[in-house]
Design a protein around this motif. Structure first.
Motif, PDB file in Angstrom:
ATOM      1  N   VAL A 160       0.643  -1.361   0.150  1.00 50.04           N
ATOM      2  CA  VAL A 160      -0.008  -0.058  -0.110  1.00 50.04           C
ATOM      3  C   VAL A 160       0.837   1.160   0.043  1.00 50.04           C
ATOM      4  CG1 VAL A 160      -1.429   1.173   1.351  1.00 50.04           C
ATOM      5  CG2 VAL A 160      -2.074  -1.122   1.124  1.00 50.04           C
ATOM      6  N   ARG A 161       2.021   1.308   0.814  1.00 48.73           N
ATOM      7  CA  ARG A 161       2.945   2.468   0.846  1.00 48.73           C
ATOM      8  C   ARG A 161       3.532   2.694  -0.729  1.00 48.73           C
ATOM      9  NH1 ARG A 161       2.815   3.732   6.153  1.00 48.73           N
ATOM     10  NH2 ARG A 161       2.776   2.251   7.602  1.00 48.73           N
ATOM     11  N   ASN A 162       3.966   1.500  -1.355  1.00 50.25           N
ATOM     12  CA  ASN A 162       4.468   1.843  -2.629  1.00 50.25           C
ATOM     13  C   ASN A 162       3.469   2.284  -3.741  1.00 50.25           C
ATOM     14  OD1 ASN A 162       7.043   0.853  -2.590  1.00 50.25           O
ATOM     15  ND2 ASN A 162       6.538  -1.081  -2.206  1.00 50.25           N
ATOM     16  N   ALA A 163       2.111   2.114  -3.252  1.00 47.71           N
ATOM     17  CA  ALA A 163       1.104   2.766  -4.203  1.00 47.71           C
ATOM     18  C   ALA A 163       0.969   3.900  -3.920  1.00 47.71           C
ATOM     19  CB  ALA A 163      -0.430   1.977  -3.951  1.00 47.71           C
ATOM     20  N   ARG A 256      -5.649   4.347 -14.094  1.00 51.08           N
ATOM     21  CA  ARG A 256      -5.806   5.740 -14.825  1.00 51.08           C
ATOM     22  C   ARG A 256      -4.342   6.085 -15.512  1.00 51.08           C
ATOM     23  NH1 ARG A 256      -3.242   9.696 -11.960  1.00 51.08           N
ATOM     24  NH2 ARG A 256      -3.240   9.505  -9.758  1.00 51.08           N
ATOM     25  N   SER A 257      -4.689   7.117 -16.273  1.00 55.47           N
ATOM     26  CA  SER A 257      -3.509   7.605 -17.005  1.00 55.47           C
ATOM     27  C   SER A 257      -2.672   8.492 -15.625  1.00 55.47           C
ATOM     28  CB  SER A 257      -3.906   8.922 -17.817  1.00 55.47           C
ATOM     29  OG  SER A 257      -2.840   9.529 -18.273  1.00 55.47           O
ATOM     30  N   GLN A 258      -1.277   7.746 -15.932  1.00 50.42           N
ATOM     31  CA  GLN A 258      -0.150   8.290 -14.979  1.00 50.42           C
ATOM     32  C   GLN A 258      -0.272   7.706 -13.766  1.00 50.42           C
ATOM     33  OE1 GLN A 258       0.699  12.506 -15.056  1.00 50.42           O
ATOM     34  NE2 GLN A 258       1.879  12.086 -16.939  1.00 50.42           N
ATOM     35  N   GLY A 259      -1.123   6.610 -13.496  1.00 51.57           N
ATOM     36  CA  GLY A 259      -1.520   5.788 -12.262  1.00 51.57           C
ATOM     37  C   GLY A 259      -0.408   4.848 -11.936  1.00 51.57           C
ATOM     38  N   ARG A 260      -0.326   4.093 -10.813  1.00 50.10           N
ATOM     39  CA  ARG A 260       0.715   3.171 -10.485  1.00 50.10           C
ATOM     40  C   ARG A 260       0.056   2.023 -10.098  1.00 50.10           C
ATOM     41  NH1 ARG A 260       5.293   4.159  -5.968  1.00 50.10           N
ATOM     42  NH2 ARG A 260       6.061   5.418  -7.639  1.00 50.10           N
ATOM     43  N   GLU A 282       2.807   3.826 -14.094  1.00 48.12           N
ATOM     44  CA  GLU A 282       4.260   3.221 -13.579  1.00 48.12           C
ATOM     45  C   GLU A 282       3.839   1.724 -13.013  1.00 48.12           C
ATOM     46  OE1 GLU A 282       7.254   4.792 -10.039  1.00 48.12           O
ATOM     47  OE2 GLU A 282       5.429   5.914 -10.365  1.00 48.12           O
ATOM     48  N   VAL A 283       5.003   1.154 -13.157  1.00 49.17           N
ATOM     49  CA  VAL A 283       4.923  -0.470 -12.359  1.00 49.17           C
ATOM     50  C   VAL A 283       5.962  -0.324 -11.498  1.00 49.17           C
ATOM     51  CG1 VAL A 283       5.184  -2.964 -12.800  1.00 49.17           C
ATOM     52  CG2 VAL A 283       4.001  -1.471 -14.820  1.00 49.17           C
ATOM     53  N   TYR A 289       8.802  -6.448   3.039  1.00 49.48           N
ATOM     54  CA  TYR A 289       7.924  -5.835   4.054  1.00 49.48           C
ATOM     55  C   TYR A 289       8.480  -4.662   4.498  1.00 49.48           C
ATOM     56  CZ  TYR A 289       9.802 -10.030   6.511  1.00 49.48           C
ATOM     57  OH  TYR A 289      10.545 -10.986   7.008  1.00 49.48           O
ATOM     58  N   GLY A 290       9.407  -4.322   3.532  1.00 52.33           N
ATOM     59  CA  GLY A 290       9.930  -2.811   3.845  1.00 52.33           C
ATOM     60  C   GLY A 290      11.436  -2.688   3.828  1.00 52.33           C
ATOM     61  N   PRO A 291      11.879  -1.306   3.692  1.00 56.32           N
ATOM     62  CA  PRO A 291      13.380  -1.050   3.815  1.00 56.32           C
ATOM     63  C   PRO A 291      13.947  -1.754   4.915  1.00 56.32           C
ATOM     64  CG  PRO A 291      12.105   0.972   3.399  1.00 56.32           C
ATOM     65  CD  PRO A 291      10.969  -0.074   3.760  1.00 56.32           C
ATOM     66  N   GLY A 292      15.115  -2.477   4.680  1.00 52.87           N
ATOM     67  CA  GLY A 292      15.800  -3.337   5.797  1.00 52.87           C
ATOM     68  C   GLY A 292      15.801  -4.567   5.231  1.00 52.87           C
TER      69      GLY A 292
END
Length: 715
Positions: A160-163, A256-260, A282-283, A289-292
């Motif tokens: 979700v954060r990456n979205a 959508r256009s320019q969505g992710r 964007e893909v 599960y996160g940085p680290g």
């Protein structure tokens, strides 16, 4: 304790008794519940159940490595290493919750309720050892059952954060398995409008009950999304698991256009360029599960990132638990099955056969434990493993069972005239597996049990490099003779203390410089035995790249390839010449990209008999070319050994050649025989070699030659 293991050869699930793990940088946790990851764990099980041909097709990169090893080492070592890896069971699980029973970190106290994550750490076992950054406290009001979902929940959080969604945006979630259903709830907690997409009607209904604004299968999907969000979804999160690229194709049509588009699940990635080009969408592939994740300093050493790296693995885990505490995430509808630990094979059978519908499958652990809670496990001795040992034979204890030990040293144990007493490793699984295979009497996760055993008079240490000197010192003071893998020490202080301990105790220390024990080396030394002039030697090593994240590059644990590997080649030169190194001048390629500072270098050594030796070590060559070649020039004669399979001796136009077809002769069996028979080791030479590597390091840093002075360590 009991632990769930996967047999990599047959694919069967077993519950075995192994020693309880220990920790120095985290917490030992007594599990209450652990969550089975149906997708990740099933993939591994399915691979294990395939034939050798099937495994090879699924892992072509591993096959390539085996073929390269055949070319340099011979078919027998390559086969032994491949089968050795398959014979070692795989731990399963990476998400669990329980109570801290011991701690090596200030973050936790005994009795804390914690959730744990990480493959190889938060496994399906009665007790787990988890580094501090993969362990978080459970808030009041959150049950162990709920907390067992934390790792999987943090995967959903990171997706979700990456979205990069904001309040009010419309998001499509493709694939409503466990992570998809968690993603729906995280998105709703973030103030998003959510459409859940799956082909399973029951999952669609469950997603709707958990807050999805609308749900849909693929029939009429485009129309439903358009009615839901006229411009298309602001983001699409793919949590499906399939080899097909249908999910990413659908995502391209929905976004959508320019969505992710964020790919969380393991799906086909044949991205339709025209669709994404037109929308300039964007893909992003979400990494666990996160940085680290995959950072050894973070995961193993507990070194946290600054707060501007806001959502690390650990912070995602904490945030997920807080949403559970606030009742923003409801996990109870997702728990479809709970099995006691002993019934783990039944749980995996349910998942693999699909005989019942499932989402969240938990393993439950008895509060009193089903297995012994000690760090020592005594093993029965089946008749098939009984060994004929001569009267008065030494009793050997071993510490460490890494890749090198398992492939080069331990296969020689059955041929040694010793009693095999105890084996200690950092993890209970490794200790139990190797001890059972070779017929040790017991295994342990506490190496001091080996040192305290009065029956043991000889200890073999094959741990990571930074532990060699401290453990050798402890073993000497415990009254044991010591065989320690190279390097003897990773710094001058450690080397000085080893020398002092040997002088104080009088016990023997033999370092694992195996090449001097090779039968080919013996013949080369004899060939030059009557020389009347100094020798010129060149040792070339075509090492190949070692990943920069490998522990050997770690300044604390490994010391780099110069310290870890170059010692072999300097020792070999000492053996051939019978002389000590007195000076070294070294230069190295400056680090760039993936090149480490001390991975590509030349070191020229002067010996006290006037001989000169050069070590050329490089990671820049082709692995299909020979790895090691040493040439000796002296007295109108030449000797050459290539990969310890080919020997050529040449004098006065006469040539003698020997070739080993099945395997290298690198002296592993011979060095162990010398150790257990009590032959006097060349400790002064071993110390001189180690000092030479330190001096080479200093020479690279200063740009000038450095003297090799044994007085620096009290010799």
């Amino acid at each position: 304790m009991k632990q769930v293991l996967l047999d990599l050869q047959s694919g069967s699930i077993q519950v075995e008794n192994v020693p309880v793990p220990t920790t120095t940088r985290g917490a030992v946790v007594q599990n209450a519940y652990s969550l089975i990851s149906a997708g990740t764990e099933s993939s591994l099980i399915n691979l294990a159940q395939q034939s050798l041909v099937g495994k090879a097709k699924a892992r072509p990169d591993d096959v390539k490595k085996v073929l390269q090893k055949i070319g340099t080492d011979g078919p027998l070592p390559a086969y032994q290493q491949a089968m050795g890896r398959l014979s070692k069971p795989e731990p399963l699980g990476y998400s669990c919750a329980g109570t801290v029973v011991s701690t090596g970190a200030d973050d936790f106290e005994v009795g804390d309720r914690v959730a744990c994550g990480g493959a190889g750490h938060a496994v399906h076992a009665e007790y787990v050892s988890v580094p501090r950054n993969l362990c978080v406290k459970i808030p009041d009001g959150v049950s162990f059952q709920e907390a067992a979902f934390t790792t999987v929940g943090s995967i959903a959080m990171h997706g979700v954060r990456n979205a990069r969604v904001t309040v009010g945006e419309s998001v499509a979630v493709i694939g409503l398995g466990l992570i998809g259903l968690l993603s729906v709830q995280v998105l709703k907690a973030a103030g998003c409008r959510v459409i859940g997409i799956d082909i399973d009607r029951e999952k669609l209904a469950l997603a709707e009950s958990l807050g999805a604004d609308i749900v849909s299968n693929y029939d009429g999907l485009a129309e439903r999304v358009k009615a839901f969000s006229p411009f298309g979804a602001d983001a699409v999160i793919i949590t499906a698991a399939t080899r097909s690229s249908a999910p990413i194709e659908a995502a391209g049509r929905l976004v959508r256009s320019q969505g992710r588009v964020v790919v969380v699940g393991n799906v086909g990635m044949d991205v339709p360029r025209d669709v994404f080009y037109e929308k300039e969408a964007e893909v992003v592939v979400s990494r666990s599960y996160g940085p680290g994740r995959y950072d050894r300093n973070y995961e193993e050493k507990g070194v946290d990132y600054p707060i501007y790296v806001r959502w690390t693995e650990r912070r995602n885990m904490e945030a997920f638990l807080e949403l559970v505490r606030q009742k923003r995430i409801d996990l109870n509808p997702l728990i479809t099955h709970t099995f006691p630990l002993e019934a783990a094979p039944e749980a995996y059978n349910l998942i693999n056969t699909g005989k019942e519908r499932f989402i969240g499958v938990l393993l439950e652990y008895s509060p009193n434990g089903a297995g012994a809670a000690g760090t020592v496990t005594h093993l029965p001795e089946p008749a098939a493993r009984r060994r004929a040992v001569p009267a008065g034979a030494r009793t050997l204890g071993c510490i460490g069972a890494g890749v090198h030990a398992l492939s080069a040293l331990y296969p020689n144990l059955p041929g040694l005239p010793v009693n095999l007493a105890g084996l200690a490793t950092a993890t209970g699984l490794s200790a139990q597996t190797v001890a059972k295979k070779y017929g040790f009497s017991y295994c342990t996760t506490d190496y001091r049990k080996i040192l305290e055993d009065p029956e043991i008079d000889a200890v073999m240490i094959t741990t990571r490099n930074d532990l060699h000197a401290p453990m050798a010192i402890e073993a000497l003071h415990a009254g044991k003779d010591v065989f320690v893998e190279k390097p003897l020490a990773t710094d001058i202080d450690g080397l000085r203390r080893v020398v002092a301990a040997q002088n104080e105790t009088g016990h023997r220390v033999r370092v694992g410089f195996n090449r001097r024990h090779s039968p080919l080396a013996l013949r080369m030394k004899a060939f030059f035995g009557n020389r009347s002039t100094p020798a010129v030697l060149h040792y070339r090593v075509n090492a190949g790249q070692i990943p920069p994240e490998h522990w050997v590059h770690d300044d604390e644990q490994g010391g780099g390839m110069l310290i870890s590997e170059c010692c072999h080649f300097i020792d070999f030169m000492q053996y051939i010449t019978g002389a000590r190194p007195v000076q070294v001048y070294a230069r190295a390629i400056e680090p760039t990209g993936n090149l480490q500072k001390y991975d590509n270098f030349q070191a020229t050594l002067t010996f006290d008999d006037g001989s000169l030796g050069t070590v050329t070590y490089t990671t820049l060559g082709d692995r299909s070319y020979s790895k090691e070649m040493v040439e000796v020039f002296c007295g109108n004669a030449v000797g050459r050994i290539t990969d310890f399979r080919d020997l050529e001796l040449r004098r006065d136009g006469k040539v003698s050649r020997e070739r080993r077809w099945l395997a290298q002769e690198k002296g592993f069996a011979e060095e162990l025989q010398a150790f257990v028979k009590g032959e006097e080791p060349d400790l002064v030479g071993n110390v001189a070699t180690t000092l030479a590597t330190f001096a080479a390091w200093e020479s690279i840093d200063t740009g000038v030659p450095r003297e090799i002075d044994l007085g620096r360590v009290g010799l």
